[in-house]
Design an enzyme around this catalytic site. Structure first.
Site, mmCIF file in Angstrom:
data_model
loop_
_atom_site.group_PDB
_atom_site.id
_atom_site.type_symbol
_atom_site.label_atom_id
_atom_site.label_comp_id
_atom_site.label_asym_id
_atom_site.label_seq_id
_atom_site.Cartn_x
_atom_site.Cartn_y
_atom_site.Cartn_z
ATOM 1 N N LYS A 71 36.335 -21.694 11.735
ATOM 2 C CA LYS A 71 36.407 -22.544 10.549
ATOM 3 C C LYS A 71 36.611 -23.977 11.029
ATOM 4 C CE LYS A 71 40.384 -22.833 8.355
ATOM 5 N NZ LYS A 71 41.604 -22.513 7.572
ATOM 6 N N CYS A 123 43.711 -13.849 12.064
ATOM 7 C CA CYS A 123 44.519 -13.189 11.028
ATOM 8 C C CYS A 123 43.762 -12.141 10.220
ATOM 9 C CB CYS A 123 45.101 -14.237 10.077
ATOM 10 S SG CYS A 123 46.326 -15.321 10.850
ATOM 11 N N GLY A 180 36.463 -14.713 10.195
ATOM 12 C CA GLY A 180 36.900 -14.508 11.572
ATOM 13 C C GLY A 180 38.321 -15.009 11.738
#
Length: 447
Positions: free
Chosen positions: A334, A274, A271
């Site tokens: 993350k 970028c 996800g």
């Protein structure tokens, strides 16, 4: 970069766009001695920065911002045109957003606006650096926009390679600095050497190329990393069918020097701001030039499917999710960031809500952003164990450190059904089945 640089005055830098890339870039350039003004048209964002409130979370950045502001090397403004006219910057970095359009192409309206503003307001010769991620041909597009400026504008492509959660270190200790300069533009080349000289004193870090190659490099790098993730997620699915363990496969494959061990971890898909955008943009660029980048197309397709794996595993164990209480640990895409854009947790939460289930979620940093997104649709709690009270399942989505070795006895006591869905395979080596848990990872053989 390690060549002897002629002594010149401290650089004056203007960074247009004070979001993730712009704020990190501007602050780090200030940290190494330059005078930097970060500008943004969002007055609320600039007001917050004046008060020491950062619009993003990035480890170590808030302390660096405060230090540079105190040293009077870093300032903020909501009037970029005035900064260009009155401050006389040597370099202007473009760090505005390039969101995806519906067809997958990058929206370049903000980049165009900055180029026009630079052309109309600069008070001297300037180097205009494209730091935003942009498609091939943008450098040429911008050069055409600034062609008739009253002072010469040198346009350089310098894509960023900052990892969220590690951006400060990435900037100050880069593995490479990609710089695209037009043939014969020695002024731009010398300015870029001067700018990056402090961060590559030990060895040459700048990779020189033409602007088109620099623009392509960014998309190719991110797509290749995304491709590895999608491939390993497909391998994990096969491992579950044939009795193999993806951890063992990853270690066996990663020991090959030709392959390496990075980005070989299976999970709930990638996800962030970028990878999804850049994969789509590369596909679109290929199609504009009659080239089908089939591996990139497959990478995105696999990832979209993979994002649904966690809710599929919940349905496998619980059946109908209507009325079920699902605890979610981790909402950011993350660890070490508050960014929830394109996060697999969003796909999971939306699916559970659509099925009539209830979500109790925790994230040590991204909870505020999740509250802003979901309002009262889900419950965000401040304690990770509070999220598991009365839960019919606990789903680990983001591998924050506090989640990696939890109190499993406490979990078993607080959960209604001791079901653990481990989206990051963090708990796969713990003897959870012997403790009375039902456990399922992604492509692993749990103990």
């Amino acid at each position: 970069c390690i060549a002897i640089i002629q002594s010149i005055p401290t650089m004056k830098i203007c960074v247009v766009g004070s979001g993730y890339v712009g704020l990190v870039t501007g602050t780090c350039f200030s940290e190494i001695g330059n005078h930097v003004v970060c500008v943004d048209v969002d007055q609320n964002k600039i007001d917050g920065l004046h008060e020491g409130i950062l619009p993003i979370y990035e480890p170590g950045l808030d302390e660096m911002v405060a230090r540079c502001v105190k040293a009077k090397r870093l300032s903020f403004s909501a009037d970029p045109a005035a900064v260009l006219r009155e401050e006389g910057p040597d370099v202007v970095f473009v760090a505005v957003g390039t969101p995806s359009r519906r067809d997958g192409a990058a929206h370049l309206g903000y980049v165009d606006d900055v180029a026009k503003m630079v052309a109309e307001n600069i008070s001297k010769e300037v180097v205009l650096v494209l730091k935003s991620t942009v498609p091939v041909g943008t450098n040429t597009r911008v050069r055409n926009i600034v062609r008739d400026a009253k002072h010469e504008v040198h346009v350089v492509s310098n894509p960023e390679f900052l990892k969220e959660g590690e951006a400060v270190g990435d900037f100050l200790r880069p593995d490479r600095i990609v710089v695209g300069v037009s043939d014969g533009d020695e002024h731009a080349r010398s300015i870029m050497e001067r700018l990056y000289h402090p961060v590559c004193l030990k060895e040459e870090k700048i990779v020189w190329m033409n602007p088109e190659s620099a623009e392509m490099t960014k998309y190719v790098a991110n797509t290749m990393l995304a491709m590895r993730i999608s491939f390993m997620n497909e391998v994990a699915g096969l491992c579950e069918k044939v009795g193999a363990d993806v951890h063992s496969v990853r270690r066996g494959v990663g020991r090959d020097d030709r392959i390496g061990s990075k980005f070989l971890y299976s999970g709930p898909g990638y996800g962030g701001s970028c990878f999804p955008k850049d994969v789509s943009a590369l596909v679109h660029t290929g199609r504009e030039n009659d080239v089908e980048i089939e591996l990139a197309v497959a990478t995105d397709r696999v990832n979209q499917r993979q994002k649904g794996i966690l809710v599929r595993k919940l349905r496998k164990h619980l059946g109908d999710l209507r009325g079920k209480r699902i605890a979610v640990w981790g909402i950011a895409f993350k660890p070490k960031t508050d960014d929830i854009r394109e996060s697999p947790a969003i796909t999971l939460i939306d699916s559970v809500i659509a099925d009539g289930g209830q979500i109790l979620a925790h994230d040590p940093i991204a909870g505020r952003n999740a509250k802003a997104l979901y309002k009262d649709e889900i419950k965000i709690v401040d304690d990770q164990y509070e999220a598991t009270e009365g839960a019919d399942a606990l789903v680990l989505v983001t591998e924050w450190r506090p989640y990696q070795s939890p109190d499993f006895e406490r979990l078993k006591d607080t959960m209604t059904i001791p079901l653990l869905i481990d989206g990051r395979n963090i708990w796969s080596t713990y003897p959870l089945k012997g403790m009375g848990f039902s456990y399922e990872g992604v492509g692993v053989i749990g103990k």
